[in-house]
Design a protein around this motif. Structure first.
Motif, short mmCIF file in Angstrom:
data_model
loop_
_atom_site.label_atom_id
_atom_site.label_comp_id
_atom_site.label_asym_id
_atom_site.label_seq_id
_atom_site.Cartn_x
_atom_site.Cartn_y
_atom_site.Cartn_z
N ALA A 1 6.54 18.99 26.16
CA ALA A 1 5.48 19.70 25.04
C ALA A 1 3.90 19.92 25.82
O ALA A 1 3.32 20.54 25.13
N GLN A 2 3.75 19.30 26.84
CA GLN A 2 2.54 19.27 27.44
C GLN A 2 2.38 20.92 28.10
O GLN A 2 1.27 21.24 28.31
N LEU A 3 3.62 21.58 28.48
CA LEU A 3 3.29 22.47 29.16
C LEU A 3 3.27 23.75 28.29
O LEU A 3 3.93 23.80 27.14
N PRO A 4 2.59 24.95 28.55
CA PRO A 4 2.50 26.05 27.68
C PRO A 4 3.75 26.94 27.79
O PRO A 4 4.50 26.81 28.68
N PRO A 5 4.16 27.63 26.85
CA PRO A 5 5.37 28.27 26.69
C PRO A 5 5.50 29.66 27.87
O PRO A 5 4.22 29.88 28.06
N VAL A 6 6.45 29.68 28.45
CA VAL A 6 6.55 30.70 29.68
C VAL A 6 7.54 31.80 29.19
O VAL A 6 8.69 31.66 28.58
N ALA A 7 7.13 33.17 29.19
CA ALA A 7 7.84 34.22 28.88
C ALA A 7 8.93 34.14 29.65
O ALA A 7 9.06 33.86 30.74
N PRO A 8 10.32 34.64 28.88
CA PRO A 8 11.44 34.56 29.66
C PRO A 8 11.54 35.49 30.92
O PRO A 8 12.08 34.98 31.92
N GLU A 9 10.78 36.62 30.92
CA GLU A 9 10.84 37.29 32.12
C GLU A 9 10.19 36.74 33.41
O GLU A 9 10.52 37.15 34.45
N VAL A 10 8.95 35.96 33.04
CA VAL A 10 8.51 35.39 33.97
C VAL A 10 9.31 34.33 34.73
O VAL A 10 9.48 34.06 35.99
N GLY B 1 -2.01 30.95 25.02
CA GLY B 1 -1.19 29.73 24.84
C GLY B 1 0.32 30.18 25.14
O GLY B 1 0.78 29.41 25.29
N VAL B 2 0.31 31.36 25.99
CA VAL B 2 1.47 31.52 26.69
C VAL B 2 1.30 32.25 28.03
O VAL B 2 0.32 33.00 28.24
N VAL B 3 2.16 31.67 28.98
CA VAL B 3 2.26 32.33 30.39
C VAL B 3 2.83 33.52 30.14
O VAL B 3 4.27 33.71 30.07
N THR B 4 2.10 34.72 30.65
CA THR B 4 3.05 36.00 30.55
C THR B 4 3.20 36.79 31.65
O THR B 4 3.93 37.64 31.83
#
Length: 591
Positions: free
Chosen positions: A4-13, A65-68
């Motif tokens: 929960a501490q990590l930001p969401p990461v886009a699937p393609e990343v 809020g998201v790693v893209t």
């Protein structure tokens, strides 16, 4: 560090970072993910920093809020950017939901379609070659996961599935992409030992993914539209509505989202919902219940709306019954209605068997989305006391037609009031209540209890938010048997479980778990004697496919037929689901 501490990461990343690893580092990836999970992390604005060791930091930059992008994950070790740490961080982080397509963008045309004119008739719509190729790639990746099982489907297999999900989304197959992301989320929960994980959930998710990917090749017209799904929920105008509040329920998802859903009904009995769900978990669910509803000018909170009413003009409604909150929507507070008054009272007048049949149609594991309907049941019951089950205790109640219904907790989170309220109600056998519950498909009548009339007869109780007190309960009736016989439990002794357990057994341990079973003719005979010859044939074919391994001219084992095994497994999973739903519907018939 927790996920929960990590930001969401886009699937393609995630897929890109894993694909860029060398074969040697891919073998170390699962161990790196586990090791990284034990390291401290802290957040500073949009950046999360993980201390890989005393001298090396790993950073995830998540604007919005998201790693893209892959470049947003940086590592300070000597091997960076080709190190294993960046990929491990992406695999440990939650998977971000795909970005919706721009509003107003029309659905893409599909191959085989022709323009509709007065003089021509359009040809049947079929999937394009690119869409079929994307669906085939998803099928292959999902079949590989099924082949390996949870124990073998590590970060590399998950990344392959994420890559195919991204490709499917680019080819305008959002339903397939969403199903793939669900499978990855459940795989990670299973491998992390998440207590909320259930094997049955992953069975359903894998069958949904395989079945949807397979249907892309053969579907056409309206069926193809359902198989493709929608990247955003459509809302259509619905004019002016007079709505009456029913109850509010907390919403807490495995992805860390939390909020509230308030159910309302129209004069004709149509059920609609007003929701407010966002990242935040159970804490947000408890807090947002007392915030104003996001609908027009209404100042009602969600909990107040559950007992009051609304007059809405310019309403917009999605196919699954959600009320839109667009700029053109106007809503003002209006009077509500008691559950015993029209129009709400009519909801309890429908026979339980008809309500269960309707709920099964809307909650079928593999039903197409946007089918509408509700999984709620409205019953008048008499409480009979607790009943012990392998997974814990539940509350037994009797409703019309002599049907014994098991009432269970809707959410086990201790911060919510569900469990405490159910335990308290179990101490008052003989109490008559008007209840609302969500159908739980089973071989016996079963509901997740959501709301009930107050035991004193004054008002209603939202069982997820409001807490009953012992003083609210009547004195128990000493003449009521707390453990009565259970009539109408049709299907409770069905040997269908012989096939169901083989379907579920495959998911944790993979194809090899069935390949070592040996002779299953005894189980097949039991199924045939019970009148289930199709189940017997599916069991035999599934186990034979798992054990089948071909050899080349030199006697060496050839790769297993993962696609063939996945086809047999999917057939068995869909069959057991259909039979279970039929037995569930039969159990609700009055004795």
């Amino acid at each position: 560090m927790t996920t929960a501490q990590l930001p969401p990461v886009a699937p393609e990343v995630t897929a890109t970072l894993v694909e860029d690893l060398s074969p040697r580092l891919r073998k170390r990836l699962d161990a790196a993910v586990t090791k990284l999970g034990s390291r401290p992390a802290h957040r500073d604005g949009d950046t999360v920093t993980i201390a890989v060791d005393e001298e090396t930091d790993l950073r995830l930059h998540a604007p919005g809020g998201v790693v893209t992008t892959a470049d947003a994950i940086t590592c300070g070790c000597l091997l960076a950017p080709a190190c294993v740490h960046r990929a491990a961080a992406a695999c440990a982080a939650p998977t971000a939901d795909p970005a919706p397509e721009p509003a107003g963008q029309p659905d893409p045309p599909v191959a085989g379609s022709a323009s509709q004119t007065d003089d021509t008739v359009s040809a049947p719509d079929v999937a394009s070659p690119a869409q079929r190729a994307a669906a085939d790639a998803v099928w292959s990746a999902a079949a590989a996961v099924l082949e390996a099982g949870v124990d073998g489907a590590g970060a590399v297999a998950q990344a392959a599935l994420l890559r195919t999900a991204h490709t499917a989304r680019l080819q305008h197959l959002p339903r397939v992409a969403g199903a793939a992301l669900s499978v990855v989320t459940l795989l990670r929960a299973a491998r992390a030992g998440d207590p909320s994980y259930r094997t049955a959930g992953l069975v359903t998710a894998l069958a949904e993914l395989l079945g949807t990917a397979r249907r892309v090749e053969t579907a056409s017209g309206a069926e193809l539209a359902a198989v493709r799904g929608r990247s955003r929920r459509p809302y259509s105008p619905d004019g002016s509505l007079r709505l009456y509040g029913l109850f509010s329920e907390p919403v807490v998802s495995d992805s860390g989202h939390g909020g509230v859903r308030t159910w309302v009904a129209g004069p004709d009995g149509r059920l609609l919902t007003v929701g407010d769900v966002a990242p935040g978990g159970v804490g947000r669910a408890l807090g947002v219940a007392d915030r104003a509803v996001r609908l027009g000018e209404s100042a009602l909170t969600h909990r107040e709306l559950g007992r009051a009413g609304l007059a809405v003009s310019g309403a917009t409604v999605s196919p699954d019954g959600r009320l839109g909150a667009g700029k053109g929507v106007r809503a003002v507070t209006a009077g509500g209605a008691a559950w015993t008054e029209p129009p709400l009272a009519a909801l309890w007048e429908v026979p339980p068997s008809q309500q269960a049949a309707r709920a099964l149609r809307s909650t079928s594991r593999y039903a197409d989305p946007d089918t509408g309907g509700s999984d709620l049941l409205f019953l008048d019951v008499e409480l009979r006391g607790p009943v012990r089950e392998p997974g814990g205790a539940c509350l037994l109640a009797l409703c019309d037609g002599g049907i014994a219904v098991r009432l269970t907790v809707a959410d086990d989170d201790p911060a919510l009031a569900h469990r405490d309220n159910l335990m308290l109600l179990a101490t008052a056998p003989g109490t008559r209540l008007r209840i609302i519950g969500r159908l739980v498909p089973a071989l016996h009548p079963r509901l997740a209890l959501l709301a009930c009339s107050h035991p004193t007869g004054e008002g209603t109780i939202d069982l997820g938010f409001d807490r009953l007190r012992r003083a609210d309960l009547p004195v128990p009736d000493a003449h009521v048997q707390p453990f009565p016989p259970e009539p109408g439990d049709s299907g409770a002794h069905s040997p269908l479980h012989l096939l169901e357990r083989r379907v579920e057994q495959t998911v944790p341990a993979g194809r090899a778990a069935l390949g070592m079973l040996g002779d299953v003719s005894g189980e097949a005979r039991r199924l045939r004697r019970a009148g289930l010859p199709t189940a017997a044939g599916l069991l035999t074919a599934l186990c034979a496919s798992a054990a089948r391994r071909e050899r080349d001219h030199f006697g060496r084992l050839l790769p297993a037929d993962a696609d063939g095994f996945a086809s047999h497994w999917l057939s068995a999973a869909r069959y057991t689901s259909a039979v279970s739903e039929s037995l569930c519907a039969a159990a609700w018939e009055p004795t």
